[in-house]
Design a protein around this motif. Structure first.
Motif, PDB file in Angstrom:
ATOM      1  N   UNK A  16       0.570  -1.233   0.102  1.00  0.00           N
ATOM      2  CA  UNK A  16       0.050  -0.174  -0.527  1.00  0.00           C
ATOM      3  C   UNK A  16       1.036   1.585   0.183  1.00  0.00           C
ATOM      4  N   UNK A  17       0.235   1.855  -0.662  1.00  0.00           N
ATOM      5  CA  UNK A  17       1.294   3.367  -0.665  1.00  0.00           C
ATOM      6  C   UNK A  17       2.684   2.611  -2.222  1.00  0.00           C
ATOM      7  N   UNK A  18       3.108   4.355  -2.533  1.00  0.00           N
ATOM      8  CA  UNK A  18       4.107   4.893  -3.249  1.00  0.00           C
ATOM      9  C   UNK A  18       5.378   4.251  -2.069  1.00  0.00           C
ATOM     10  N   UNK A  19       6.013   3.658  -3.105  1.00  0.00           N
ATOM     11  CA  UNK A  19       7.139   2.795  -2.507  1.00  0.00           C
ATOM     12  C   UNK A  19       8.422   2.973  -4.143  1.00  0.00           C
ATOM     13  N   UNK A  20       9.803   3.083  -3.284  1.00  0.00           N
ATOM     14  CA  UNK A  20      10.536   3.349  -4.239  1.00  0.00           C
ATOM     15  C   UNK A  20      11.935   2.411  -4.257  1.00  0.00           C
ATOM     16  N   UNK A  21      12.019   1.376  -5.171  1.00  0.00           N
ATOM     17  CA  UNK A  21      12.594   0.430  -5.378  1.00  0.00           C
ATOM     18  C   UNK A  21      13.193   0.568  -6.509  1.00  0.00           C
ATOM     19  N   UNK A  22      15.220   0.129  -6.356  1.00  0.00           N
ATOM     20  CA  UNK A  22      15.777  -0.023  -7.393  1.00  0.00           C
ATOM     21  C   UNK A  22      15.732  -1.569  -8.013  1.00  0.00           C
ATOM     22  N   UNK A  23      16.585  -1.292  -9.221  1.00  0.00           N
ATOM     23  CA  UNK A  23      16.462  -2.675  -9.297  1.00  0.00           C
ATOM     24  C   UNK A  23      18.175  -3.449  -8.691  1.00  0.00           C
ATOM     25  N   UNK A  24      17.593  -5.002  -8.344  1.00  0.00           N
ATOM     26  CA  UNK A  24      18.912  -5.102  -8.075  1.00  0.00           C
ATOM     27  C   UNK A  24      18.754  -5.068  -6.663  1.00  0.00           C
ATOM     28  N   UNK A  25      17.873  -4.170  -6.258  1.00  0.00           N
ATOM     29  CA  UNK A  25      18.097  -4.026  -4.729  1.00  0.00           C
ATOM     30  C   UNK A  25      17.937  -5.195  -3.343  1.00  0.00           C
ATOM     31  N   UNK A  26      18.505  -5.154  -2.578  1.00  0.00           N
ATOM     32  CA  UNK A  26      18.423  -6.334  -1.456  1.00  0.00           C
ATOM     33  C   UNK A  26      17.213  -6.007  -0.573  1.00  0.00           C
ATOM     34  N   UNK A  27      15.946  -6.535  -0.758  1.00  0.00           N
ATOM     35  CA  UNK A  27      14.746  -6.501   0.279  1.00  0.00           C
ATOM     36  C   UNK A  27      14.774  -7.432   0.665  1.00  0.00           C
ATOM     37  N   UNK A  28      14.107  -7.885   1.392  1.00  0.00           N
ATOM     38  CA  UNK A  28      13.305  -8.552   2.540  1.00  0.00           C
ATOM     39  C   UNK A  28      12.449  -8.169   2.627  1.00  0.00           C
ATOM     40  N   UNK A  29      11.325  -9.380   2.580  1.00  0.00           N
ATOM     41  CA  UNK A  29       9.350  -9.914   2.267  1.00  0.00           C
ATOM     42  C   UNK A  29       9.155 -10.468   3.727  1.00  0.00           C
ATOM     43  N   UNK A  30       8.411 -10.130   4.329  1.00  0.00           N
ATOM     44  CA  UNK A  30       7.496 -11.030   5.459  1.00  0.00           C
ATOM     45  C   UNK A  30       6.466 -11.667   5.371  1.00  0.00           C
TER      46      UNK A  30
END
Length: 356
Positions: free
Chosen positions: A318-332
């Motif tokens: 929900x909402x506007x989030x900024x991500x860059x390609x290849x960025x490390x991210x953790x989903x829960x």
């Protein structure tokens, strides 16, 4: 009207449009026919209306067999994708046409009432060609409502409208249907539209009726992977797992503590709705580390595709989030929010919800 279809099927030459199905519509309620293009929705509606004759089976209206009865002898109103209005008649006359055919009184008052409800009062003296697409579709809807038919069929009536008009008309239709006395059948390819309209949903795929029931129940408890795929936007994430002593074992040593029936097959498919994945941890969540492959902003939501140890997952944030390609991210993810299907694709476990 209580409309019942008994073993209805439709075949044209060697091609099967509808496989035999049984369906009894809940009277004076909205039933959404949900499915992709060529799922069989229009074929089924044409049989309901009497525009086509089934290859097999019967159509019953309030217990009366109307299988061979043509559409002109049935009290049915229809709204199509196209803006079908009488081009040489004013908006007011278009709306009034079914009332005049029946010789009703108070036609002018009824036309004004419907025009007000559908926000087309200023256009009553205009011809359809002088209106926008959204206004023309409102005229077609008003004419269908004016008929007060016990069965109203709407075949993707908003598909040709722009996003803003679709949103406006969806809200208005929900209110109009709730106040009416017709049995309404509404065909759409969009799961979101089915959820907004509520009522009941019949999920169709490749000419088969897969599941029918209250919309919320069908959405939260899809009886099969096919239903879950059809009733998910974006598509439900599906990952492979196995039945283990701790519940479910996924790839890369990821485990989900989910109670399973004793009869569960060793091979399982885990369904994870995009809205069940988060980027902020809550109590009881498991962490899935990965890298961003794609991020899309749509309306007020962000859809992020993440390559994780258990496969590529799509999260709806929900909402506007900024991500860059290849960025490390953790989903829960919380294990209580997953669907579990057996090796045949049948539902074993669904997230618990009060009242469903």
């Amino acid at each position: 009207m209580e409309l019942t279809l008994e073993r209805i099927g439709k075949q044209v030459g060697a091609q099967t449009h509808l496989y035999p199905l049984d369906l009894t519509l809940v009277p004076r309620a909205v039933t959404v026919l949900l499915g992709a293009t060529q799922a069989g929705k229009t074929s089924l509606m044409r049989l309901m209306a009497g525009l086509d004759t089934p290859t097999q089976g019967r159509v019953l209206a309030d217990g009366r067999d109307v299988t061979g009865l043509p559409v002109r002898e049935r009290n049915v109103s229809m709204v199509y994708q196209q803006f079908i209005n009488y081009p040489s008649m004013t908006v007011a006359d278009n709306i009034a046409s079914p009332l005049k055919l029946r010789g009703e009184k108070g036609i002018a008052e009824r036309v004004q009432e419907l025009a007000k409800r559908l926000h087309i009062e200023p256009f009553l003296k205009r011809l359809p060609a002088e209106l926008s697409g959204g206004q023309q579709q409102r005229v077609a809807l008003a004419r269908a409502l004016a008929k007060k038919a016990p069965l109203m069929l709407l075949d993707e009536p908003l598909v040709n409208l722009d996003y803003k008009l679709r949103e406006e008309l969806r809200d208005e239709l929900s209110q109009l249907f709730a106040a009416g006395e017709s049995t309404v059948v509404y065909a759409t390819t969009e799961p979101t539209e089915a959820l907004l309209l509520g009522g009941y949903t019949a999920v169709m795929d490749a000419g088969e009726l897969l599941q029918y029931g209250p919309t919320a129940e069908v959405f939260h408890r899809p009886q099969s992977i096919r239903v879950a795929r059809a009733f998910s936007d974006p598509p439900m994430n599906l990952v492979e797992g196995t039945h283990a002593s701790i519940g479910i074992s996924l790839q890369a040593g990821v485990n989900l503590s989910v109670p399973l029936p004793a009869s569960s097959t060793p091979a399982l498919t885990i369904g994870i709705r995009a809205s069940a994945l988060r980027v902020r941890q809550r109590d009881g969540d498991i962490a899935l580390s990965g890298k961003v492959e794609l991020a899309e902003i749509s309306g007020s939501d962000t859809f992020v595709h993440v390559d994780t140890p258990i496969g590529e997952l799509v999260a709806q944030l929900t909402g506007v989030h900024q991500f860059t390609l290849g960025e490390a991210v953790t989903l829960y993810l919380n294990a209580a929010q997953v669907h579990v299907f057996d090796s045949a694709g049948k539902l074993l476990v669904a997230p618990h919800r009060e009242g469903i």
